[in-house]
Design an enzyme around this catalytic site. Structure first.
Site, mmCIF file in Angstrom:
data_model
loop_
_atom_site.group_PDB
_atom_site.id
_atom_site.type_symbol
_atom_site.label_atom_id
_atom_site.label_comp_id
_atom_site.label_asym_id
_atom_site.label_seq_id
_atom_site.Cartn_x
_atom_site.Cartn_y
_atom_site.Cartn_z
ATOM 1 N N TYR A 133 0.823 -1.218 0.000
ATOM 2 C CA TYR A 133 0.000 0.000 0.000
ATOM 3 C C TYR A 133 0.858 1.270 0.000
ATOM 4 C CZ TYR A 133 -4.388 -2.288 -0.271
ATOM 5 O OH TYR A 133 -5.446 -3.012 -0.765
ATOM 6 N N ASP A 148 -8.069 6.341 -5.708
ATOM 7 C CA ASP A 148 -6.903 7.181 -6.031
ATOM 8 C C ASP A 148 -7.112 8.685 -5.867
ATOM 9 O OD1 ASP A 148 -8.376 7.937 -8.324
ATOM 10 O OD2 ASP A 148 -7.359 6.469 -9.595
ATOM 11 N N HIS A 160 -15.032 2.064 -2.644
ATOM 12 C CA HIS A 160 -13.991 1.190 -2.107
ATOM 13 C C HIS A 160 -12.979 1.919 -1.226
ATOM 14 C CE1 HIS A 160 -14.808 -1.927 -5.546
ATOM 15 N NE2 HIS A 160 -15.756 -1.907 -4.633
ATOM 16 N N CYS A 187 -7.733 3.214 12.373
ATOM 17 C CA CYS A 187 -7.181 2.364 13.418
ATOM 18 C C CYS A 187 -7.920 1.024 13.431
ATOM 19 C CB CYS A 187 -7.329 3.061 14.773
ATOM 20 S SG CYS A 187 -6.642 2.085 16.115
ATOM 21 N N CYS A 205 -9.483 1.500 17.573
ATOM 22 C CA CYS A 205 -10.363 2.597 18.006
ATOM 23 C C CYS A 205 -10.968 3.306 16.790
ATOM 24 C CB CYS A 205 -9.604 3.572 18.925
ATOM 25 S SG CYS A 205 -8.465 4.668 18.063
ATOM 26 N N SER A 219 -14.051 -3.322 -15.319
ATOM 27 C CA SER A 219 -14.314 -4.671 -15.821
ATOM 28 C C SER A 219 -15.744 -5.088 -15.482
ATOM 29 C CB SER A 219 -13.308 -5.667 -15.243
ATOM 30 O OG SER A 219 -13.292 -5.555 -13.839
ATOM 31 N N GLU A 257 -11.653 -2.432 -23.841
ATOM 32 C CA GLU A 257 -12.046 -3.822 -24.116
ATOM 33 C C GLU A 257 -13.517 -3.981 -23.770
ATOM 34 O OE1 GLU A 257 -9.650 -6.192 -24.739
ATOM 35 O OE2 GLU A 257 -7.969 -4.789 -24.474
ATOM 36 N N ALA A 302 -10.280 6.231 -22.103
ATOM 37 C CA ALA A 302 -11.221 7.132 -21.427
ATOM 38 C C ALA A 302 -10.952 8.611 -21.721
ATOM 39 C CB ALA A 302 -11.157 6.874 -19.922
#
Ligand code: APR
Length: 264
Positions: free
Chosen positions: A78, A115, A130, A138, A141, A207, A233, A249
């Site tokens: 990450y 992003d 998402h 945390c 907490c 997708s 696609e 895009a």
């Protein structure tokens, strides 16, 4: 131009005109985006030949079990993604969607992306299904932190140790939705309500195989709305799309905006 290429070009033009007409006559338009909308910004997608899940195993990096088993590995992944993404800039597709919102055409952008590029481009009504890679929370907490706002992003990325909660000292985790986890309830409910109301959804760069997010265009269709899809696609959404435009895009959205501005 060979005959085949000319034919493809004509089909593309027809689809583009169809999309512009639909956009102009719809009353409640939403956008639903996935990793492909950020591909031209240099953010890797997940599936496809050069996708992240081709090089890394999703279950070793993007599940709560993986985090429990090896938090160092998950944080390493990450931190790498955060670093890639923070260097990325919104592209023409992100800006086109923000412009359409300012023009009163688009009501909301519902994204699966973490992003932040829609927000950076200026989209105001943004639903992040998402989560957001620049937010951490945390594991014990209620501490939540948006690193871009708290000003700790550089420090966070430079750190090699596991990040700890400033309030209770427990482990912090990325505030993103991992496989097998529920989506943020408010975000999902709002997205479903918008999908029911929408008479048009612009589906860009997904997708369309990850649920419940992939229900969004299906709800629009089932409640009588139309789907314009932009993708390099065919996807899980293509069979139900009213207009499918094969292309990148940013490039496709720029052309659509040019035509749309001429029309209105
Ligand atoms: N323009 C338009 N579409 C593109 C472009 C581009 N420049 N580049 C790639 N695509 C398309 C691909 O053809 C593919 O259909 O974008 C889609 C990206 O698909 P995925 O990588 O599966 O991304 P997404 O649909 O957003 O994934 C959904 O899965 O891994 C999880 O949580 C993660 O939010 C993610 C979810």
């Amino acid at each position: 131009m060979s005959g085949r290429i000319f034919k493809q070009y004509r089909v593309l033009k027809i689809m583009m005109n169809e999309a512009v007409k639909l956009l102009a006559r719809s009353r409640f338009v939403i956008a639903f985006t996935g990793a492909g909308v950020s591909a031209e910004s240099g953010v890797p997608t997940f599936r496809g030949s050069s996708g992240i899940w081709k090089r890394h195993r999703a279950e070793e990096l993007a599940t709560s079990e993986a985090f429990r088993k090896d938090p160092h590995l998950v944080w390493e992944f990450y931190r790498w993604r955060m670093d890639v993404i923070r260097k990325a800039k919104p592209n023409k597709a992100h800006y086109a969607l923000a412009d359409l919102e300012r023009m009163g055409v688009i009501r909301a952008v519902i994204t699966q992306n973490v992003d932040d590029l829609h927000r950076e481009a200026g989209t105001k009504n943004l639903i992040e299904l998402h989560g957001n890679i620049f937010r951490v929370r945390c594991t014990a907490c209620s501490h939540r932190e948006y690193l871009k706002e708290s000003g700790r992003l550089d420090e966070f990325l430079a750190e090699k140790y596991l990040p700890r909660c400033p309030d209770c000292g427990s482990l912090l985790r990325p505030d993103v939705v991992w496989f097998g986890e529920p989506l943020p309830r408010n975000a999902l409910e709002n997205a479903f309500v918008l999908a029911e109301r929408a008479d048009l959804v612009l589906v860009i760069g997904t997708s369309g195989v990850v649920y419940p997010a992939a229900y969004i265009p299906r709800i629009v269709k089932e409640t009588g709305g139309k789907i314009i899809e932009i993708n390099t696609e065919e996807s899980g959404i293509t069979p139900i799309a009213d207009v499918f435009i094969r292309g990148k895009a940013g490039e496709v959205m720029s052309e659509i905006m040019e035509e749309f501005r001429r029309l209105i």
